[in-house]
Every structure is written in structure tokens, then in C-alpha cells.
Design an enzyme around this catalytic site. Sequence first.
Site, PDB file in Angstrom:
ATOM      1  N   GLU A  17      -0.396  -9.358  -0.568  1.00 49.82           N
ATOM      2  CA  GLU A  17      -1.807  -9.671  -0.291  1.00 49.82           C
ATOM      3  C   GLU A  17      -2.630  -9.670  -1.578  1.00 49.82           C
ATOM      4  O   GLU A  17      -3.508 -10.508  -1.772  1.00 49.82           O
ATOM      5  CB  GLU A  17      -2.362  -8.661   0.714  1.00 49.82           C
ATOM      6  CG  GLU A  17      -1.724  -8.834   2.090  1.00 49.82           C
ATOM      7  CD  GLU A  17      -2.063  -7.716   3.054  1.00 49.82           C
ATOM      8  OE1 GLU A  17      -1.882  -6.535   2.687  1.00 49.82           O
ATOM      9  OE2 GLU A  17      -2.508  -8.017   4.176  1.00 49.82           O
TER      10      GLU A  17
ATOM     11  N   GLU B 259       4.903  -5.110   7.107  1.00 51.14           N
ATOM     12  CA  GLU B 259       4.148  -4.064   7.813  1.00 51.14           C
ATOM     13  C   GLU B 259       4.623  -3.851   9.248  1.00 51.14           C
ATOM     14  O   GLU B 259       4.545  -2.750   9.790  1.00 51.14           O
ATOM     15  CB  GLU B 259       2.648  -4.401   7.825  1.00 51.14           C
ATOM     16  CG  GLU B 259       1.955  -4.284   6.471  1.00 51.14           C
ATOM     17  CD  GLU B 259       1.963  -5.560   5.652  1.00 51.14           C
ATOM     18  OE1 GLU B 259       2.801  -6.456   5.923  1.00 51.14           O
ATOM     19  OE2 GLU B 259       1.141  -5.662   4.726  1.00 51.14           O
TER      20      GLU B 259
ATOM     21  N   ALA C  41       0.865  -1.175   0.000  1.00 50.38           N
ATOM     22  CA  ALA C  41       0.000   0.000   0.000  1.00 50.38           C
ATOM     23  C   ALA C  41       0.904   1.228   0.000  1.00 50.38           C
ATOM     24  O   ALA C  41       2.078   1.145   0.353  1.00 50.38           O
ATOM     25  CB  ALA C  41      -0.876  -0.021   1.240  1.00 50.38           C
TER      26      ALA C  41
ATOM     27  N   GLY D 149       0.753  -5.038   0.984  1.00 49.53           N
ATOM     28  CA  GLY D 149      -0.467  -5.124   0.170  1.00 49.53           C
ATOM     29  C   GLY D 149      -0.217  -5.751  -1.194  1.00 49.53           C
ATOM     30  O   GLY D 149      -1.131  -6.313  -1.804  1.00 49.53           O
TER      31      GLY D 149
HETATM   32  N1  CO8 Z   1       4.586   3.235  -0.561  1.00 49.50           N
HETATM   33  C1  CO8 Z   1       4.976   4.428  -1.071  1.00 49.50           C
HETATM   34  N2  CO8 Z   1       6.097   4.587  -1.772  1.00 49.50           N
HETATM   35  C2  CO8 Z   1       6.898   3.515  -1.931  1.00 49.50           C
HETATM   36  C3  CO8 Z   1       6.575   2.267  -1.407  1.00 49.50           C
HETATM   37  C4  CO8 Z   1       5.351   2.135  -0.704  1.00 49.50           C
HETATM   38  N3  CO8 Z   1       4.916   0.974  -0.209  1.00 49.50           N
HETATM   39  N4  CO8 Z   1       7.563   1.395  -1.717  1.00 49.50           N
HETATM   40  C5  CO8 Z   1       8.489   2.092  -2.421  1.00 49.50           C
HETATM   41  N5  CO8 Z   1       8.088   3.378  -2.557  1.00 49.50           N
HETATM   42  C6  CO8 Z   1       8.781   4.452  -3.228  1.00 49.50           C
HETATM   43  C7  CO8 Z   1       9.969   4.946  -2.431  1.00 49.50           C
HETATM   44  O1  CO8 Z   1       9.577   5.858  -1.437  1.00 49.50           O
HETATM   45  C8  CO8 Z   1      10.815   5.576  -3.511  1.00 49.50           C
HETATM   46  O2  CO8 Z   1      10.266   6.818  -3.826  1.00 49.50           O
HETATM   47  P1  CO8 Z   1      11.251   8.129  -3.987  1.00 49.50           P
HETATM   48  O3  CO8 Z   1      12.128   7.787  -5.157  1.00 49.50           O
HETATM   49  O4  CO8 Z   1      10.283   9.243  -4.237  1.00 49.50           O
HETATM   50  O5  CO8 Z   1      12.009   8.222  -2.714  1.00 49.50           O
HETATM   51  C9  CO8 Z   1      10.567   4.657  -4.710  1.00 49.50           C
HETATM   52  O6  CO8 Z   1       9.361   3.975  -4.435  1.00 49.50           O
HETATM   53  C10 CO8 Z   1      11.665   3.633  -4.898  1.00 49.50           C
HETATM   54  O7  CO8 Z   1      11.815   2.939  -3.672  1.00 49.50           O
HETATM   55  P2  CO8 Z   1      13.230   2.747  -2.934  1.00 49.50           P
HETATM   56  O8  CO8 Z   1      14.121   3.884  -3.244  1.00 49.50           O
HETATM   57  O9  CO8 Z   1      12.948   2.468  -1.496  1.00 49.50           O
HETATM   58  O10 CO8 Z   1      13.739   1.427  -3.681  1.00 49.50           O
HETATM   59  P3  CO8 Z   1      14.802   0.361  -3.136  1.00 49.50           P
HETATM   60  O11 CO8 Z   1      15.111  -0.503  -4.315  1.00 49.50           O
HETATM   61  O12 CO8 Z   1      15.905   1.027  -2.413  1.00 49.50           O
HETATM   62  O13 CO8 Z   1      13.973  -0.499  -2.037  1.00 49.50           O
HETATM   63  C11 CO8 Z   1      12.055  -1.727  -1.196  1.00 49.50           C
HETATM   64  C12 CO8 Z   1      12.917  -1.315  -2.425  1.00 49.50           C
HETATM   65  C13 CO8 Z   1      12.875  -2.624  -0.260  1.00 49.50           C
HETATM   66  C14 CO8 Z   1      10.853  -2.486  -1.710  1.00 49.50           C
HETATM   67  C15 CO8 Z   1      11.641  -0.450  -0.434  1.00 49.50           C
HETATM   68  O14 CO8 Z   1      11.075   0.472  -1.357  1.00 49.50           O
HETATM   69  C16 CO8 Z   1      10.598  -0.711   0.626  1.00 49.50           C
HETATM   70  O15 CO8 Z   1      10.929  -1.195   1.700  1.00 49.50           O
HETATM   71  N6  CO8 Z   1       9.328  -0.324   0.359  1.00 49.50           N
HETATM   72  C17 CO8 Z   1       8.241  -0.437   1.330  1.00 49.50           C
HETATM   73  C18 CO8 Z   1       7.802  -1.865   1.482  1.00 49.50           C
HETATM   74  C19 CO8 Z   1       6.722  -1.948   2.533  1.00 49.50           C
HETATM   75  O16 CO8 Z   1       6.934  -1.648   3.705  1.00 49.50           O
HETATM   76  N7  CO8 Z   1       5.525  -2.364   2.124  1.00 49.50           N
HETATM   77  C20 CO8 Z   1       4.378  -2.513   3.013  1.00 49.50           C
HETATM   78  C21 CO8 Z   1       3.563  -1.271   2.953  1.00 49.50           C
HETATM   79  S1  CO8 Z   1       2.245  -1.273   4.144  1.00 49.50           S
HETATM   80  C22 CO8 Z   1       1.064  -2.225   3.400  1.00 49.50           C
HETATM   81  O17 CO8 Z   1       1.175  -2.684   2.316  1.00 49.50           O
HETATM   82  C23 CO8 Z   1      -0.155  -2.426   4.211  1.00 49.50           C
HETATM   83  C24 CO8 Z   1      -1.194  -3.180   3.398  1.00 49.50           C
HETATM   84  C25 CO8 Z   1      -2.502  -3.066   4.101  1.00 49.50           C
HETATM   85  C26 CO8 Z   1      -3.652  -3.257   3.163  1.00 49.50           C
HETATM   86  C27 CO8 Z   1      -3.786  -2.156   2.197  1.00 49.50           C
HETATM   87  C28 CO8 Z   1      -4.473  -0.980   2.743  1.00 49.50           C
HETATM   88  C29 CO8 Z   1      -4.601   0.118   1.763  1.00 49.50           C
END
Ligand code: CO8
Length: 259
Positions: A113, A133, A66, A110
Amino acid sequence: MAEYSMILTERQGRVAVIRLNRPQALNALCDQLMEELGQALRGYDADPEVAAIVLTGNEKAFAAGADIKEMQSRSYPAVYLDDFIGKRWEAVTFVQKPVIAAVAGYALGGGCELAMMCDIILAADTAKFGQPEINLGVIPGAGGTQRLTRAIGKAKAMEMVLTGRMMDAAEAERASLVARVVPAAEVVAEAVKLGEKIGTLSAPAVAIAKEAVNRAYETTLAEGVKFERRAFQALFATADQKEGMAAFAEKRKARFTNS
Ligand code: CO8
């Protein structure tokens, strides 16, 4: 055809391909994207020319979860009254046709999921699955604690949900989270091939087969077996059952008419 800004859609024969398309945010699943996805899924489900739907992302990410930046400042009353998740997130689970997830790169939170809401997951050898999460001070909210546990069992699910550890494609296949692992460059083509194969079969049989397998998640064994038997018997009312069995007896290929 609807105009979308965060997904790309195309038809490959009788298979519809929906590609999540927010590469700058690793396909983070914001409200707008989920609205568009729901709309596309409903459209293809209603289209008699479409036999199956493939859902995919890009080579780096199926979806990294998400949208954290969109979610971060939301309040409890706001997410509760909006039924955050329910309304926008469950569209896949209402689709009657088979939905195949072709997952390359990250399928996190998400994203994992969403893949698990699909009927079959095909994984690229680059796929990484996880429910991170807990690192954000929350827990999975779109079925992760439930579907992951049913798919891979308590021990691995608990470890992943409590620590946020990711699983690579090989481990996901061993743990039965995914049907198969294929080279990344082929994952969408393989998923389309699967959809095409399903498209040659009897649509009513396919739909009820999907319903019967899904019933296994929702009911007792005795009730599930009874549901299956009734569904099996009901298919004797279709022309496709007569055709399928006649074709076998006559040693020819069946020509199903979805009737
Ligand atoms: N949300 C928003 N932006 C994101 C997300 C995300 N989940 N994941 C990546 N991005 C963005 C980054 O902020 C970055 O943006 P910017 O260039 O503007 O800074 C861009 O995408 C590229 O990401 P990274 O620079 O972080 O890329 P890396 O290759 O260094 O890392 C990762 C990749 C490991 C995947 C890292 O991006 C990461 O950890 N992302 C978050 C993963 C995460 O925690 N996901 C769970 C989110 S919570 C969730 O899904 C709850 C679900 C509940 C049900 C849904 C309800 C709506």
C-alpha cells in the site's frame, strides 16, 4: 537534520533517498517508523534543493506490512480514536514532489500500500507484491483494496485480496502495477536517475503534472480533462514555458528556473 532510528536518509544531488531501516523485522511499518517517514517526507517536500524523493527498503524487503506484533492487541476504540492509518500513513499522499518507490523483495500488506501511494514504482526483479491481510483475519487498511484495483483491475486485485497470493515482479509489470523491472542491484540507482531527470525539468510543471495525473483517480473524465486544460493554460504564466519553447525553437537545451 533530524535524528532517526528506523529510517536512513541521504541526498544524492537533487534527489533525496529515504531507506526504511528495520531489517530485523523486514521493515515492518510500526508507528515510530511511520512517524519518522512522515517527518522526513515533509522535510524534503519543503526543501527547495530537493526535486524528487526515492523511497526504498533493503534487498530482502521494501516492507512486509504493518507491524503485526504491534497491532495485534489493539482494540477497536483505540484504533478508531487514534485514526489508526490515517494520521501516520497518508503522509506520502500529501507530498507535492514526485515520490519514486524502489521496491526489492517483499512489498506486502501496508508495504504494498505504501508503494502504491508513491507516484512511480520501480521494481527489482526480486520484488514480490501482495495483500496478505486476509490470512490475518483482516483486510487491507491503507488503500489496498482501492489502489490495487485501480492499478491492476478487479480480476487480479480480487484474487490477490481474497487469497493473499503474491505477485512477482514480471507479473506486476505485465499488470501495470509497476513502471519497470530492473536488476535488483540497480533499482535504487535507476530510481535516483529517474529523480535526477525530473530534477532537470520545470518544478511547477512537474508538480502540476503530478496533480493532474492524480486527479484522474478522483474525478470524472470531463472534469479531469477540464482540470488538465486549466493547468496547461496556467503554465503559460511561467517563465519556464517561455524558456522551454524558446529552447526547442532555437535547438538548444532548456534552462529552467522553476519560475
Ligand atoms: N510485522 C511484524 N513483524 C514482521 C512482519 C510484520 N508484518 N513481517 C515479518 N516480521 C518479522 C518476523 O516476525 C520475524 O521476526 P523474528 O525474527 O523476531 O521472528 C522477522 O520479521 C523475519 O520474518 P520471517 O522469519 O517471517 O521471514 P521469512 O523470510 O521466513 O518470511 C514473509 C517472510 C513471508 C514476508 C513473512 O515474514 C510474512 O508473512 N510476514 C507478514 C506479511 C504480512 O502478513 N503482512 C501484512 C501485515 S498486515 C498489514 O500490513 C495491514 C496494513 C493496514 C494498514 C496499516 C495500518 C497500520
